[in-house]
Write an enzyme that holds these catalytic residues in place. Structure first.
Site, mmCIF file in Angstrom:
data_model
loop_
_atom_site.group_PDB
_atom_site.id
_atom_site.type_symbol
_atom_site.label_atom_id
_atom_site.label_comp_id
_atom_site.label_asym_id
_atom_site.label_seq_id
_atom_site.Cartn_x
_atom_site.Cartn_y
_atom_site.Cartn_z
ATOM 1 N N TYR A 22 0.836 -1.211 0.000
ATOM 2 C CA TYR A 22 0.000 0.000 0.000
ATOM 3 C C TYR A 22 0.873 1.265 0.000
ATOM 4 O O TYR A 22 0.502 2.282 -0.577
ATOM 5 C CB TYR A 22 -0.984 -0.026 1.186
ATOM 6 C CG TYR A 22 -2.073 -1.051 0.955
ATOM 7 C CD1 TYR A 22 -1.986 -2.329 1.506
ATOM 8 C CD2 TYR A 22 -3.155 -0.769 0.110
ATOM 9 C CE1 TYR A 22 -2.955 -3.290 1.242
ATOM 10 C CE2 TYR A 22 -4.127 -1.737 -0.151
ATOM 11 C CZ TYR A 22 -4.017 -2.989 0.406
ATOM 12 O OH TYR A 22 -4.975 -3.938 0.126
ATOM 13 N N ARG A 34 1.541 1.970 -3.595
ATOM 14 C CA ARG A 34 0.360 2.509 -4.297
ATOM 15 C C ARG A 34 0.068 3.943 -3.856
ATOM 16 O O ARG A 34 -0.390 4.770 -4.638
ATOM 17 C CB ARG A 34 -0.850 1.601 -4.068
ATOM 18 C CG ARG A 34 -0.696 0.246 -4.747
ATOM 19 C CD ARG A 34 -1.804 -0.702 -4.387
ATOM 20 N NE ARG A 34 -3.074 -0.276 -4.981
ATOM 21 C CZ ARG A 34 -4.253 -0.825 -4.634
ATOM 22 N NH1 ARG A 34 -4.303 -1.750 -3.691
ATOM 23 N NH2 ARG A 34 -5.365 -0.421 -5.210
ATOM 24 N N GLN A 38 -15.383 1.624 -5.589
ATOM 25 C CA GLN A 38 -14.619 0.490 -5.039
ATOM 26 C C GLN A 38 -13.136 0.879 -4.953
ATOM 27 O O GLN A 38 -12.344 0.134 -4.396
ATOM 28 C CB GLN A 38 -14.769 -0.745 -5.935
ATOM 29 C CG GLN A 38 -16.201 -1.240 -6.057
ATOM 30 C CD GLN A 38 -16.323 -2.296 -7.125
ATOM 31 O OE1 GLN A 38 -16.118 -3.500 -6.866
ATOM 32 N NE2 GLN A 38 -16.632 -1.875 -8.341
ATOM 33 N N ASN A 39 -12.829 2.036 -5.524
ATOM 34 C CA ASN A 39 -11.428 2.457 -5.587
ATOM 35 C C ASN A 39 -10.996 3.068 -4.261
ATOM 36 O O ASN A 39 -11.804 3.709 -3.572
ATOM 37 C CB ASN A 39 -11.225 3.482 -6.713
ATOM 38 C CG ASN A 39 -11.598 2.900 -8.072
ATOM 39 O OD1 ASN A 39 -11.647 1.678 -8.238
ATOM 40 N ND2 ASN A 39 -11.914 3.765 -9.008
ATOM 41 N N ASP A 72 -8.337 5.061 -4.288
ATOM 42 C CA ASP A 72 -7.636 6.302 -4.627
ATOM 43 C C ASP A 72 -8.526 7.505 -4.295
ATOM 44 O O ASP A 72 -9.711 7.342 -4.006
ATOM 45 C CB ASP A 72 -7.202 6.293 -6.117
ATOM 46 C CG ASP A 72 -8.371 6.294 -7.105
ATOM 47 O OD1 ASP A 72 -8.367 5.455 -8.031
ATOM 48 O OD2 ASP A 72 -9.284 7.124 -6.951
ATOM 49 N N HIS A 82 -14.449 0.206 -0.324
ATOM 50 C CA HIS A 82 -13.281 -0.612 0.035
ATOM 51 C C HIS A 82 -12.199 0.188 0.749
ATOM 52 O O HIS A 82 -11.051 -0.247 0.809
ATOM 53 C CB HIS A 82 -12.710 -1.280 -1.233
ATOM 54 C CG HIS A 82 -13.670 -2.245 -1.841
ATOM 55 N ND1 HIS A 82 -13.580 -2.684 -3.140
ATOM 56 C CD2 HIS A 82 -14.779 -2.838 -1.335
ATOM 57 C CE1 HIS A 82 -14.566 -3.524 -3.399
ATOM 58 N NE2 HIS A 82 -15.325 -3.626 -2.322
ATOM 59 N N GLY A 133 -16.237 1.281 -15.215
ATOM 60 C CA GLY A 133 -14.885 0.805 -14.933
ATOM 61 C C GLY A 133 -14.778 -0.275 -13.885
ATOM 62 O O GLY A 133 -13.800 -0.354 -13.149
ATOM 63 N N THR A 134 -15.816 -1.144 -13.827
ATOM 64 C CA THR A 134 -15.709 -2.259 -12.886
ATOM 65 C C THR A 134 -16.117 -3.561 -13.556
ATOM 66 O O THR A 134 -17.066 -3.616 -14.319
ATOM 67 C CB THR A 134 -16.573 -2.040 -11.617
ATOM 68 O OG1 THR A 134 -16.513 -3.227 -10.804
ATOM 69 C CG2 THR A 134 -18.019 -1.717 -11.934
ATOM 70 N N SER A 135 -15.364 -4.633 -13.240
ATOM 71 C CA SER A 135 -15.670 -5.945 -13.847
ATOM 72 C C SER A 135 -16.868 -6.591 -13.165
ATOM 73 O O SER A 135 -17.318 -7.654 -13.563
ATOM 74 C CB SER A 135 -14.443 -6.854 -13.697
ATOM 75 O OG SER A 135 -14.162 -7.048 -12.305
#
Ligand code: APR
Length: 227
Positions: A53, A56, A86-87, A89, A104, A170-172
């Protein structure tokens, strides 16, 4: 104002240069999820997790929001916008969005291993083994790891339940419970999905804009203006 709710994932930050998880060359090709993003991994090798982390966080400091983040922030002129991301950042914040739910957690925050209520802003700084919170316990990233609960889920589900427009970008949709939020929309809610990969979702009022985020957001703005 109509409610516009966004569910974003790593793909929205891809054009800012941040790796996604499951695309080719994604983060989960470089690291094993269980080693760096699970509570078991933390107890097995906290140094590895802390460094994962830290790396990142240092990268995030050198990264900027892209036009997709900014377009979402600009929607606040015409809609009550809630961003569920979910990011971990802070690119939605830095683009100007004002209502953000981090499902998250957040890379720029840390907390005591013993208390998940109180968080400490650490910005883009490293944490180290031995760094302690005021309660005397080790500082850990304020990130939801696999195997941990998602405290913000209920708030997110309530927001989706009130959406007039729901944008998935932008999410699977691979990770639950975040992916399950798509089932909380109410009848009549218009659902848009922006992603370069094709999706087959069996949902009413569903439109995919099969583009990358920055291009897809421009098309979405056209759709919204038309309607
Ligand atoms: N624009 C839009 N979407 C993109 C772009 C882009 N430029 N590039 C890639 N994508 C899409 C991919 O097609 C994919 O559908 O973004 C998605 C990224 O999926 P993942 O890598 O699985 O990321 P995400 O869905 O956010 O993962 C969810 O998994 O590991 C956990 O906690 C982690 O929050 C993360 C969660």
């Amino acid at each position: 104002m109509k409610n516009l709710v966004v569910l974003s994932g790593a793909g929205i930050s891809a054009e800012s240069g941040i790796k996604t998880f499951r695309d080719s060359n994604g983060l989960w090709e470089e690291y094993r999820v269980e080693d760096v993003a699970s509570i078991e991994g933390w107890y097995k090798n906290k140094e590895l997790v802390i460094e994962f982390y830290n790396k990142r966080r240092r990268e995030l400091e050198k990264t900027s929001p892209n036009e997709a983040h900014k377009s979402i922030a600009a929607l606040e002129k015409d809609y009550h916008v809630t961003v569920i991301t979910q990011n971990i950042d802070d690119l939605h914040e830095r683009a100007g969005s004002t209502e953000i739910i981090h499902l998250h957690g957040e890379l720029t925050k840390a907390r005591s291993v013993k208390n998940d209520e109180k968080t400490y802003d650490i910005g883009y700084n490293d944490i180290h083994p031995g760094d302690t919170a005021p309660d005397g316990d080790q500082l850990r990233p304020h990130v939801v790891w696999f195997g941990e609960s998602v405290p913000e889920l209920q708030r997110a589900a309530q927001a989706v339940g009130k959406a007039d427009i729901f944008l998935i970008i932008g999410t699977s949709l691979n990770v639950y419970p975040a992916a399950g939020l798509i089932h909380y929309t109410r009848p009549g809610c218009r659902i848009y999905l922006i992603d370069p990969q094709p999706f087959r979702l069996n949902l009413e009022n569903f439109t995919q804009i099969q583009e990358k985020a920055t291009v897809g957001m421009k098309k979405l703005m056209e759709y919204l203006t038309e309607s």
